[in-house]
Enzyme design. Sequence first.
Site, mmCIF file in Angstrom:
data_model
loop_
_atom_site.group_PDB
_atom_site.id
_atom_site.type_symbol
_atom_site.label_atom_id
_atom_site.label_comp_id
_atom_site.label_asym_id
_atom_site.label_seq_id
_atom_site.Cartn_x
_atom_site.Cartn_y
_atom_site.Cartn_z
ATOM 1 N N TYR A 1 0.898 -1.178 0.000
ATOM 2 C CA TYR A 1 0.000 0.000 0.000
ATOM 3 C C TYR A 1 0.920 1.206 0.000
ATOM 4 O O TYR A 1 0.821 2.070 0.838
ATOM 5 C CB TYR A 1 -0.833 -0.112 1.290
ATOM 6 C CG TYR A 1 -2.044 0.750 1.449
ATOM 7 C CD1 TYR A 1 -3.046 0.767 0.487
ATOM 8 C CD2 TYR A 1 -2.227 1.518 2.606
ATOM 9 C CE1 TYR A 1 -4.188 1.530 0.684
ATOM 10 C CE2 TYR A 1 -3.353 2.274 2.819
ATOM 11 C CZ TYR A 1 -4.332 2.272 1.842
ATOM 12 O OH TYR A 1 -5.476 3.015 2.041
ATOM 13 N N HIS B 1 -2.268 7.310 -3.313
ATOM 14 C CA HIS B 1 -3.364 6.340 -3.260
ATOM 15 C C HIS B 1 -3.912 6.223 -1.837
ATOM 16 O O HIS B 1 -5.125 6.290 -1.616
ATOM 17 C CB HIS B 1 -2.884 4.971 -3.750
ATOM 18 C CG HIS B 1 -3.877 3.875 -3.535
ATOM 19 N ND1 HIS B 1 -5.070 3.800 -4.231
ATOM 20 C CD2 HIS B 1 -3.876 2.809 -2.684
ATOM 21 C CE1 HIS B 1 -5.752 2.730 -3.825
ATOM 22 N NE2 HIS B 1 -5.051 2.113 -2.896
ATOM 23 N N ARG C 1 -12.611 7.047 5.121
ATOM 24 C CA ARG C 1 -12.624 7.482 6.519
ATOM 25 C C ARG C 1 -12.697 9.004 6.590
ATOM 26 O O ARG C 1 -11.797 9.664 7.140
ATOM 27 C CB ARG C 1 -11.370 6.984 7.256
ATOM 28 C CG ARG C 1 -11.262 5.458 7.362
ATOM 29 C CD ARG C 1 -10.018 5.038 8.151
ATOM 30 N NE ARG C 1 -8.783 5.537 7.567
ATOM 31 C CZ ARG C 1 -8.118 4.927 6.571
ATOM 32 N NH1 ARG C 1 -8.565 3.786 6.088
ATOM 33 N NH2 ARG C 1 -7.015 5.462 6.086
ATOM 34 N N THR D 1 -6.493 -11.996 -9.385
ATOM 35 C CA THR D 1 -5.423 -11.013 -9.545
ATOM 36 C C THR D 1 -4.694 -11.383 -10.828
ATOM 37 O O THR D 1 -4.284 -12.532 -10.990
ATOM 38 C CB THR D 1 -4.439 -11.080 -8.354
ATOM 39 O OG1 THR D 1 -5.166 -10.928 -7.137
ATOM 40 C CG2 THR D 1 -3.373 -10.007 -8.456
ATOM 41 N N THR E 1 -1.739 -0.115 -5.252
ATOM 42 C CA THR E 1 -2.158 0.775 -6.326
ATOM 43 C C THR E 1 -1.193 1.936 -6.488
ATOM 44 O O THR E 1 -0.832 2.594 -5.515
ATOM 45 C CB THR E 1 -3.554 1.341 -6.018
ATOM 46 O OG1 THR E 1 -4.421 0.246 -5.765
ATOM 47 C CG2 THR E 1 -4.077 2.161 -7.177
#
Lengths: 422, 422
Positions: free
Chosen positions: A133, A138, A147, A260, A349
């Site tokens: 991540y 991103h 959030r 994936t 991403t």
Amino acid sequence: VDLVRAWTEHIGVTRPGVWPGEADPFGIHNLPYGAAILPGRSAATVVVRVGAQVLDLNAACSIFRPDLCDFVSGTDLNPLLDAGRSVWTDLRASVRVWVVDERHRRSLEPLLRPLAESRMCLPIAVCDYVDFYASEHHATNVGRLFRPGTPPLTPNWKHLPIGYHGRAGTIVLSGTEIIRPTGQRQGEPVPEFGPSQCLDVEVEVGFVLGARTKMGEPILLEDAGDHIFGVCLVNDWSARDIQSWESRPLGPFLGKSFATSISPWIVPLDALGRARVAPPPRDVALMPYLDDSAVEPGGFRIDLALEINGNVVSRPPFASMYWTPAQMLAHLTVNGASIRAGDLFASGTVSGPRQGEEGSLLELTRGGSRPLTLSDDSTRGYLLDGDEVVIRGEVPPLDGNPPIGIGEVRGRVRPAEVRRGS
Amino acid sequence: VDLVRAWTEHIGVTRPGVWPGEADPFGIHNLPYGAAILPGRSAATVVVRVGAQVLDLNAACSIFRPDLCDFVSGTDLNPLLDAGRSVWTDLRASVRVWVVDERHRRSLEPLLRPLAESRMCLPIAVCDYVDFYASEHHATNVGRLFRPGTPPLTPNWKHLPIGYHGRAGTIVLSGTEIIRPTGQRQGEPVPEFGPSQCLDVEVEVGFVLGARTKMGEPILLEDAGDHIFGVCLVNDWSARDIQSWESRPLGPFLGKSFATSISPWIVPLDALGRARVAPPPRDVALMPYLDDSAVEPGGFRIDLALEINGNVVSRPPFASMYWTPAQMLAHLTVNGASIRAGDLFASGTVSGPRQGEEGSLLELTRGGSRPLTLSDDSTRGYLLDGDEVVIRGEVPPLDGNPPIGIGEVRGRVRPAEVRRGS
């Protein structure tokens, strides 16, 4: 030997179409590895791509380097991956000589097959799959959407590359059709069930690992190159409605595990030396095991493009990633976790800082609220059945050097299957 | 043929010690599968346990069932797992006859080896590993500790069995020493780095899968038994300090991935028929794909015990789990995810409703704040270096039937390794 000059000198004397030109993104500067069923064969063979041709590596090694045959005689790259950096360097150097040197080339030509007549296969038997991540843009975009009202980045984000394990058994080759997943999503007063209404893509870069380690032996940042064999493209298909309902408190599961996709060519890390760039400046001091200020630049200039039904909707720049692949690998193993040859980790991403650089529809359309308009005037919040997604990647031509192709990962969305019991 | 009666009749004529008694937890009612290096051999062999002996299955099939040799001639159970339910039933019935029938037994005796002289190996090559969170009592206890002031169960909890993927490559056999993991934990003003100070266990039951499926083909609840080959014990070692700092927003990663231990014997699902119990009453209506009101009871009466340095500190009852293994498998695949032979899923920590039934130190000691006192008067919030943890499991003797042993999973904590760069 100046390989590039040798190549250029010989280019005029070979049969047109067989040997790629100097500027070919899959030519002498790249030489990516894969697995292919060659014309007339029934099983996959380890191959190296030479422009528009593929070279049967087992056959080539049988002639020129019998000592390397064991590493390339199977149906996937895993034995080569486990062989480690010295064999990787040795083999690549040999292939370059074969392709450039006139005497070798003549012997090689019968072992070349047109890529167009070969059927590509999954290049590796994937052991563990970890998804990171690592893009600040991103994570920030997603944090704002998921959030609202809280800081978009969680407090840990700039201290460690966040990651989680994904499903290795549903990693498929580019071109495999993707069946729209079915599952639970939030609803009032009770959750709902059905085909995902928010099927999305994630533009990612993947890193294929080799040279297995033992438990309790972390891979140091400066040794990452001994274990990162090469690079591919990854589309981490995501069902946002399934994902957001299931993810608390243990993270994504069925919203990701249905499929994936990866690209067929593994570009050797050795081909990406000139793509290296420094990562963005770090906002907080990094712990020693992640501190890359004293090692070679860990970022990579890989330009990505996301295409839906022929429309380029985004151009995510991999160079903008906050965490580097070496940092991800150092973190993945700092707790003593071992790696196996055939492990794959993906960057998460890739989203750049600017509009039009987002690596997911979630971001591009702000959670579906600002649909994209395609060239046929249709709009997309998320993917529709029949949509074809292509992610492409390349190291752009720099300083007079030709581009290095990373290839493409492609997939078309098939309608959800209607089943008994649901 | 009444196998049990036949067994009893023959018990007097066999050599003492070779054939187990009727009440042996690993005797005729169990016959669990494993992989072992037999005395005098160098590679693992597929075996079935018969009391205190192990039977070389490849050798036995060579004599009595050559048609089944392909499934048991390797070094792990994976080919057998992929063969599917009809072969599993067939092989188990054959083994029972061999063990019970006098003519077969004589031929079998040379193929039996003392378990004590055999070295057990990892019974399966683990493909994907999924860990669930299926105990309401565990999830409630953890929610209270980690998210005080909010409802302990997240809104999704009673609608679906929450799960996530773990690291298959660090699954190790019972007996493997566990190196204390090192990593980041929360700190003020900046996070800290070092050996985990909160090393914990998780008492779990694992389910080994077979009969691979294709993508897009969910396994229906009522078909779960066609894919669940058998059961083992799992210790999902957890570093609570690493886990709590890293887990937002994508779930556990390095706090779990350093090691997961499994027991050596895979007890066939067929041996657990009389252990079946109805799961607890459901508080919310389940979606059709999870609704088990019309199928055979999906819970299992397996009594577990957690032992630290010889002290039994907890007795978690598997029968108290809210979600059943069949529901977990139906959920795992409802999105179309395929399974492979050799996949493993675990239940998540088993905790019962009562004090003394908690399946982790996190719960038993309320996050370390109420240490346990062991028989040597030492106390434990979390594990110390040198501690040995054993988890045992058995189907208790019920209605005059003997117990069925699930076995044990054992591991000793080794000090963290001191490393360069950290």
